[in-house]
Design a protein around this motif. Structure first.
Motif, mmCIF file in Angstrom:
data_model
loop_
_atom_site.group_PDB
_atom_site.id
_atom_site.type_symbol
_atom_site.label_atom_id
_atom_site.label_comp_id
_atom_site.label_asym_id
_atom_site.label_seq_id
_atom_site.Cartn_x
_atom_site.Cartn_y
_atom_site.Cartn_z
ATOM 1 N N MET A 12 1.002 -1.372 -0.030
ATOM 2 C CA MET A 12 -0.200 0.022 -0.001
ATOM 3 C C MET A 12 0.735 1.579 0.380
ATOM 4 S SD MET A 12 -3.284 -0.663 1.652
ATOM 5 C CE MET A 12 -3.301 -0.420 4.139
ATOM 6 N N LYS A 13 0.229 1.949 -1.054
ATOM 7 C CA LYS A 13 1.455 3.242 -0.697
ATOM 8 C C LYS A 13 0.440 4.635 0.645
ATOM 9 C CE LYS A 13 2.314 4.651 -5.008
ATOM 10 N NZ LYS A 13 2.296 4.824 -6.498
ATOM 11 N N LYS A 14 1.860 4.861 1.339
ATOM 12 C CA LYS A 14 1.286 6.279 1.850
ATOM 13 C C LYS A 14 1.261 7.435 1.677
ATOM 14 C CE LYS A 14 2.968 3.492 6.138
ATOM 15 N NZ LYS A 14 3.230 3.505 7.496
ATOM 16 N N LEU A 15 0.078 7.948 2.073
ATOM 17 C CA LEU A 15 0.385 9.088 1.464
ATOM 18 C C LEU A 15 -1.096 10.713 3.087
ATOM 19 C CD1 LEU A 15 -2.960 10.534 -0.791
ATOM 20 C CD2 LEU A 15 -2.745 8.129 0.051
ATOM 21 N N ILE A 16 -0.195 11.938 2.888
ATOM 22 C CA ILE A 16 -1.277 12.404 3.656
ATOM 23 C C ILE A 16 -1.246 13.808 2.302
ATOM 24 C CG2 ILE A 16 -0.191 14.383 5.003
ATOM 25 C CD1 ILE A 16 2.025 12.801 6.532
ATOM 26 N N LEU A 17 -2.690 14.086 2.743
ATOM 27 C CA LEU A 17 -3.519 14.809 1.886
ATOM 28 C C LEU A 17 -3.432 16.415 2.746
ATOM 29 C CD1 LEU A 17 -7.267 13.647 0.590
ATOM 30 C CD2 LEU A 17 -4.723 14.640 -0.545
ATOM 31 N N ASP A 18 -2.715 16.839 2.045
ATOM 32 C CA ASP A 18 -3.194 18.481 2.906
ATOM 33 C C ASP A 18 -4.384 18.777 2.055
ATOM 34 O OD1 ASP A 18 -2.298 21.379 4.484
ATOM 35 O OD2 ASP A 18 -2.531 21.461 2.753
ATOM 36 N N VAL A 19 -5.159 19.526 2.837
ATOM 37 C CA VAL A 19 -6.692 20.010 1.504
ATOM 38 C C VAL A 19 -7.174 21.228 2.949
ATOM 39 C CG1 VAL A 19 -7.734 17.688 1.374
ATOM 40 C CG2 VAL A 19 -8.483 19.109 3.213
ATOM 41 N N ASP A 20 -8.385 22.058 1.550
ATOM 42 C CA ASP A 20 -9.084 23.101 2.894
ATOM 43 C C ASP A 20 -10.734 22.571 1.734
ATOM 44 O OD1 ASP A 20 -8.083 23.364 0.059
ATOM 45 O OD2 ASP A 20 -8.877 25.129 -0.133
ATOM 46 N N THR A 21 -10.824 22.092 1.906
ATOM 47 C CA THR A 21 -12.248 20.641 1.815
ATOM 48 C C THR A 21 -13.477 22.062 2.068
ATOM 49 O OG1 THR A 21 -11.601 18.646 2.447
ATOM 50 C CG2 THR A 21 -13.343 18.777 1.850
ATOM 51 N N GLY A 22 -14.485 22.036 1.032
ATOM 52 C CA GLY A 22 -13.845 22.118 -0.138
ATOM 53 C C GLY A 22 -14.813 20.503 -1.147
#
Ligand code: BDR
Ligand code: CA
Length: 318
Positions: free
Chosen positions: A1-11
């Motif tokens: 599995m590929k790890k990620l962090i999402l930085d968002v302004d949800t939206g």
């Protein structure tokens, strides 16, 4: 599995990106950080929590980030009176109020600690103004070597969407973008408007999302139909009944790299120009300095993008 962090302004489009990152079996969403952008940061945090609750992924931690740009005192820099951001996103997404809570730690602290302690590579996917990322690498410059790959939604070569020159995420905090693009990261993929406007999602696609009969399918149909409604008031007839879902295309690229087509070019950020502040200056003909190359997406495959989301959101997730 590929790890990620999402930085968002949800939206609205961030919401679809969060769902794709949280639900696709090949991805491990380590955490979500929020920042001021489409709305004030507290609304972006609440909306992110709403999305994760509705798809049954409230165990994914959400960390609230900066309420102001990295260097400018105001946020956003004064918008035009007819600014569309409010209309496209609103303050709250049309989803039930969140029952889960944000983490006590802030986004910048989370980013620094997570990358400092990471034993596996974690891709960073900022799809919002780059304020949190600029703050994190300024406080802890070694982070630049610890973040193996950034996939950033931002910028536009052919056109902007806030001004003729500038795209929202870069325009809303140009100094932060400048810090990030000049920091010396080994690998940046930039997904600008040039690519996201090739991956338009249509009203027919929304009907297919709704027909899935899943929470993610329903939520995607709701937010994308809203986007199409606003876009239809301003766009050319040839592309009526469709809208870009910018941020989700970055996540799709992690799962299926060829959903976008990239070219390596130097990229610099304009922070001064009266007409051009926030522009991503993409040096396609190498007329500038020999800056580090960024993989810039100029094209995207709309059908693969939509099919990827349909397949992911159609699964019954436990
Ligand atoms: C970008 O700006 C925001 O309004 C969207 O969420 C997206 O990240 C598109 O210009
Ligand atoms: Ca966004």
């Amino acid at each position: 599995m590929k790890k990620l962090i999402l930085d968002v302004d949800t939206g609205t489009d961030d919401a679809v990106a969060v769902m794709l990152a949280a639900l696709h079996p090949d991805l491990d969403l380590v955490g979500v950080t929020t920042v001021n952008g489409n709305a004030e940061v507290q609304y972006c945090t609440e909306n992110t929590l709403r999305v994760l609750d509705v798809i049954g992924r409230s165990t994914i931690p959400v960390f609230e980030g900066l309420a102001k740009p990295f260097a400018r005192p105001d946020f956003p820099v004064p918008r035009r009176k007819d600014d569309l951001t409010d209309k496209i996103h609103g303050k709250y997404l049309d989803l039930p109020p969140a029952t889960s809570r944000k983490q006590e730690a802030g986004a910048v602290e989370f980013l620094i600690e997570t990358y400092r302690d990471a034993t596996d590579p974690i891709t960073l996917v900022p799809v919002a103004p780059l304020s949190n990322i600029a703050a994190a690498i300024t406080l802890h410059p070694k982070l630049v070597e610890m973040i193996p790959h950034l996939v950033i939604m931002g910028g536009g070569h052919l056109h902007g969407n806030v001004t003729p020159s500038a795209e929202f995420n870069i325009w809303a905090d140009p100094e932060a973008a400048n810090v990030v693009f000049s920091a010396g990261f080994e690998r940046i993929t930039l997904v600008p408007l040039d690519a996201t406007h090739k991956a338009l999602v249509t009203r027919d696609d929304c009907a297919a999302f709704r027909a899935l009969g899943t929470p993610a399918g329903d939520a995607t149909a709701t937010v994308v139909e809203h986007r199409i409604g606003v876009h239809d008031k301003i766009q050319r007839m040839e592309i009526a009944h469709s809208a870009p879902v910018h941020d989700a295309l970055c996540v799709a690229h992690l799962i299926q790299p060829d959903v976008i087509t990239t070219e390596p070019h130097p990229v610099a950020i304009e922070t001064q120009g009266a007409l051009t502040v926030g522009r991503t200056v993409i040096d396609v003909r190498r007329r500038g300095t020999d800056a580090r190359l960024v993989n810039v997406a100029f094209d995207a495959d709309a059908r693969s993008f939509v099919d990827l989301m349909l397949n992911t959101f159609g699964q019954k997730h436990g």
